[in-house]
Write a protein that holds these residues in place. Structure first.
Motif, PDB file in Angstrom:
ATOM      1  N   ARG A  43       0.807  -1.230   0.000  1.00 10.65           N
ATOM      2  CA  ARG A  43       0.000   0.000   0.000  1.00 10.65           C
ATOM      3  C   ARG A  43       0.832   1.269   0.000  1.00 10.65           C
ATOM      4  N   ARG A  70      -6.800  -5.195  -1.895  1.00  8.65           N
ATOM      5  CA  ARG A  70      -8.268  -5.183  -1.902  1.00  8.65           C
ATOM      6  C   ARG A  70      -8.825  -4.499  -3.148  1.00  8.65           C
ATOM      7  N   ASN A  99      -3.118  -7.964  10.711  1.00  6.98           N
ATOM      8  CA  ASN A  99      -3.434  -8.732  11.919  1.00  6.98           C
ATOM      9  C   ASN A  99      -3.377  -7.843  13.142  1.00  6.98           C
ATOM     10  N   SER A 108     -15.421  -5.131  15.688  1.00  7.40           N
ATOM     11  CA  SER A 108     -16.609  -4.789  14.892  1.00  7.40           C
ATOM     12  C   SER A 108     -16.650  -5.720  13.680  1.00  7.40           C
ATOM     13  N   ASN A 110     -16.656  -4.727  10.807  1.00  8.86           N
ATOM     14  CA  ASN A 110     -15.688  -4.168   9.853  1.00  8.86           C
ATOM     15  C   ASN A 110     -14.252  -4.583  10.186  1.00  8.86           C
ATOM     16  N   ARG A 200       3.358  -8.119  16.860  1.00  7.17           N
ATOM     17  CA  ARG A 200       1.952  -7.963  17.228  1.00  7.17           C
ATOM     18  C   ARG A 200       1.439  -9.134  18.057  1.00  7.17           C
ATOM     19  N   THR A 270      -8.127  -1.906  20.738  1.00  4.44           N
ATOM     20  CA  THR A 270      -6.858  -1.261  21.068  1.00  4.44           C
ATOM     21  C   THR A 270      -5.742  -2.058  20.417  1.00  4.44           C
TER      22      THR A 270
HETATM   23  C1  HXC Z   1      -9.997  -4.278  17.365  1.00  9.43           C
HETATM   24  C2  HXC Z   1      -9.316  -3.145  15.455  1.00  9.43           C
HETATM   25  C3  HXC Z   1      -7.968  -3.169  15.880  1.00  9.43           C
HETATM   26  C4  HXC Z   1      -7.661  -3.808  17.151  1.00  9.43           C
HETATM   27  C5  HXC Z   1      -8.056  -2.157  13.959  1.00  9.43           C
HETATM   28  N1  HXC Z   1      -9.323  -2.495  14.274  1.00  9.43           N
HETATM   29  N2  HXC Z   1      -7.211  -2.555  14.925  1.00  9.43           N
HETATM   30  N3  HXC Z   1     -10.320  -3.691  16.171  1.00  9.43           N
HETATM   31  N4  HXC Z   1      -8.707  -4.339  17.852  1.00  9.43           N
HETATM   32  N5  HXC Z   1      -6.424  -3.873  17.632  1.00  9.43           N
HETATM   33  C6  HXC Z   1     -10.524  -2.209  13.501  1.00  9.43           C
HETATM   34  C7  HXC Z   1     -10.767  -0.714  13.310  1.00  9.43           C
HETATM   35  O1  HXC Z   1     -11.365  -0.112  14.453  1.00  9.43           O
HETATM   36  C8  HXC Z   1     -11.720  -0.722  12.102  1.00  9.43           C
HETATM   37  O2  HXC Z   1     -13.023  -1.071  12.474  1.00  9.43           O
HETATM   38  C9  HXC Z   1     -11.183  -1.879  11.275  1.00  9.43           C
HETATM   39  O3  HXC Z   1     -10.420  -2.690  12.165  1.00  9.43           O
HETATM   40  C10 HXC Z   1     -10.291  -1.404  10.150  1.00  9.43           C
HETATM   41  O4  HXC Z   1      -9.259  -0.601  10.701  1.00  9.43           O
HETATM   42  P1  HXC Z   1      -8.398   0.394   9.791  1.00  9.43           P
HETATM   43  O5  HXC Z   1      -7.295   0.924  10.645  1.00  9.43           O
HETATM   44  O6  HXC Z   1      -9.308   1.335   9.086  1.00  9.43           O
HETATM   45  O7  HXC Z   1      -7.879  -0.651   8.673  1.00  9.43           O
HETATM   46  P2  HXC Z   1      -6.687  -0.545   7.636  1.00  9.43           P
HETATM   47  O8  HXC Z   1      -6.140   0.855   7.548  1.00  9.43           O
HETATM   48  O9  HXC Z   1      -7.144  -1.225   6.431  1.00  9.43           O
HETATM   49  O10 HXC Z   1      -5.505  -1.398   8.354  1.00  9.43           O
HETATM   50  C11 HXC Z   1      -5.589  -2.798   8.444  1.00  9.43           C
HETATM   51  C12 HXC Z   1      -5.072  -3.322   9.800  1.00  9.43           C
HETATM   52  C13 HXC Z   1      -3.693  -2.747  10.168  1.00  9.43           C
HETATM   53  C14 HXC Z   1      -5.055  -4.844   9.704  1.00  9.43           C
HETATM   54  C15 HXC Z   1      -6.070  -2.898  10.883  1.00  9.43           C
HETATM   55  O11 HXC Z   1      -3.254  -3.291  11.389  1.00  9.43           O
HETATM   56  C16 HXC Z   1      -2.658  -2.997   9.088  1.00  9.43           C
HETATM   57  O12 HXC Z   1      -2.548  -2.248   8.123  1.00  9.43           O
HETATM   58  N6  HXC Z   1      -1.867  -4.088   9.194  1.00  9.43           N
HETATM   59  C17 HXC Z   1      -0.843  -4.436   8.166  1.00  9.43           C
HETATM   60  C18 HXC Z   1       0.443  -4.943   8.768  1.00  9.43           C
HETATM   61  C19 HXC Z   1       0.267  -6.170   9.607  1.00  9.43           C
HETATM   62  O13 HXC Z   1      -0.749  -6.347  10.307  1.00  9.43           O
HETATM   63  N7  HXC Z   1       1.295  -7.041   9.561  1.00  9.43           N
HETATM   64  C20 HXC Z   1       1.308  -8.216  10.360  1.00  9.43           C
HETATM   65  C21 HXC Z   1       0.806  -9.388   9.569  1.00  9.43           C
HETATM   66  S1  HXC Z   1       1.205 -10.712  10.590  1.00  9.43           S
HETATM   67  P3  HXC Z   1     -14.211   0.065  12.637  1.00  9.43           P
HETATM   68  O14 HXC Z   1     -15.415  -0.713  12.966  1.00  9.43           O
HETATM   69  O15 HXC Z   1     -13.739   0.959  13.748  1.00  9.43           O
HETATM   70  O16 HXC Z   1     -14.282   0.759  11.300  1.00  9.43           O
HETATM   71  C22 HXC Z   1       0.272 -11.991  10.391  1.00  9.43           C
HETATM   72  C23 HXC Z   1       0.659 -13.134  11.295  1.00  9.43           C
HETATM   73  C24 HXC Z   1      -0.030 -14.360  10.847  1.00  9.43           C
HETATM   74  O17 HXC Z   1      -0.588 -11.984   9.600  1.00  9.43           O
HETATM   75  C25 HXC Z   1      -0.059 -15.412  11.869  1.00  9.43           C
HETATM   76  C26 HXC Z   1      -1.448 -15.649  12.371  1.00  9.43           C
HETATM   77  C27 HXC Z   1      -2.472 -15.957  11.321  1.00  9.43           C
END
Ligand code: HXC
Ligand code: NAP
Length: 273
Positions: A43, A70, A99, A108, A110, A200, A270
């Motif tokens: 991204r 996406r 994640n 949520s 979402n 994480r 959080t």
């Molecule tokens: C609850 C959460 C949350 C949390 C986000 N959300 N973090 N809910 N607890 N800790 C909710 C938000 O409130 C929102 O819902 C929805 O998720 C989308 O959040 P956004 O921040 O708008 O999403 P986006 O910008 O698309 O970011 C996606 C993301 C972010 C997944 C939330 O963390 C990200 O970009 N991650 C990419 C990097 C990553 O995660 N790398 C590790 C991969 S490791 P609402 O309802 O408020 O709109 C991995 C390990 C695998 O995959 C092993 C296990 C399977």
């Protein structure tokens, strides 16, 4: 990365979704060191540019575009640009993922959908859009899954469900694309050190030590371990392997990862983003 068999992939082209950091960037380095040209997407353009510069500095040939998996038209356009620049694509790696630790009742709809969309729909998008640009016969398609696809894990309902879907998608596309000479497999890494994923999932020294205590080989793996397996899957040595989900996890999947009950759930909505 050091000491990959030189030029094993000379003349080959690899497209890596989520290739700007972590395990997938490690795969990019491994395939580049073996002679492949590397095209990456993720991204954030600053991450893409930094990764492309890193690959070139290591002697590789690389290009990259900022695309969200996406966004189907965006994914298709990046694949088309790679094909126009270099020709038929020999290797696809689908590794973009999102994640966070959260109980289902702290998510949520979402939040759940966001991880399903990045991991599972994103993998469908990358694989589906790649087909017309693949070298057929000969291409090797690799998705990055996780042991959590088959082993339920606390506060990971979204990621477990998404990765389970990736496993089944892998097998279904292996059936559909085998007759065209396209192999479709997935790698399930175990916990890999120095990654965003483990930062994480085991954010404290205590949680890291607890996880290591149930890994038969006793430690986290290295990005190089996953890169070596991906390299193998791209070569003729793997020419009779398709539809396989290959664990590279120090035996992690043999034992329960993490507690079956937690004293305290992470607070809803959080944690690091
Ligand atoms: C609850 C959460 C949350 C949390 C986000 N959300 N973090 N809910 N607890 N800790 C909710 C938000 O409130 C929102 O819902 C929805 O998720 C989308 O959040 P956004 O921040 O708008 O999403 P986006 O910008 O698309 O970011 C996606 C993301 C972010 C997944 C939330 O963390 C990200 O970009 N991650 C990419 C990097 C990553 O995660 N790398 C590790 C991969 S490791 P609402 O309802 O408020 O709109 C991995 C390990 C695998 O995959 C092993 C296990 C399977
Ligand atoms: P990472 O460094 O966060 O890698 C994720 C990559 O995907 C980044 O390049 C990220 O870059 C990109 N990405 C995220 N969302 C995207 C989107 N919507 N569209 C396009 N690109 C997106 O994490 P990692 O820990 O190395 O994980 C890599 C892969 O290994 C994932 O599939 C993960 O599930 C799997 N895995 C990891 C472990 C582990 O121990 N870390 C264990 C098992 C499985 P941008 O932010 O620029 O988009």
């Amino acid at each position: 990365m050091e000491t990959f068999t030189p030029q094993l992939l000379k003349g080959k082209i690899a497209f890596i979704a989520g290739g700007s950091s972590g395990i997938n960037l490690g795969i990019a380095h491994g395939l580049a060191a073996a002679g492949a040209r590397i095209s990456i997407i993720s991204r954030r353009i600053e991450k893409v540019d930094a990764a492309v510069a890193e690959l070139r500095a290591a002697g590789g040939e690389a290009m990259g575009l900022a695309v969200d998996v996406r966004d189907y038209p965006g994914v298709e356009a990046a694949l088309r640009a790679t094909h126009e620049a270099w020709g038929p694509i020999d290797v696809i790696v689908s590794g973009a993922a999102g994640n966070f630790l959260a109980p289902a009742i702290g998510m949520s709809a979402n939040a759940f959908k966001t991880v399903i969309d990045i991991d599972l729909l994103g993998t469908f998008n990358v694989l589906r859009a790649s087909y017309e640009f693949l070298r057929r016969p000969g291409a090797s398609v690799i998705s990055i899954t996780a042991g959590q696809a088959v082993n339920p894990s606390l506060f990971q309902s979204h990621a477990c469900a998404a990765k389970a879907g990736i496993n089944m998608l892998t097998k279904c596309l292996a059936l559909e694309w085998g007759p065209a000479g396209v192999r479709v497999n997935a790698i399930a890494p175990g916990p890999i050190k120095d990654t965003e994923g483990m930062a994480r999932l085991t954010p404290t020294p205590e949680s890291e030590a607890a996880l290591k205590s149930v890994i038969p080989l006793g430690d986290y793996g290295e990005k190089r371990d996953i890169a070596d397996l991906a390299l193998f899957l791209c070569t003729d040595s793997a020419k009779y392997i398709t539809g396989a989900i290959l664990d590279c996890d120090g035996g992690s999947s043999l034992s329960r990862i993490g507690p079956a009950r937690a004293p305290e759930a992470p607070a809803a909505a959080t944690g690091s983003r």
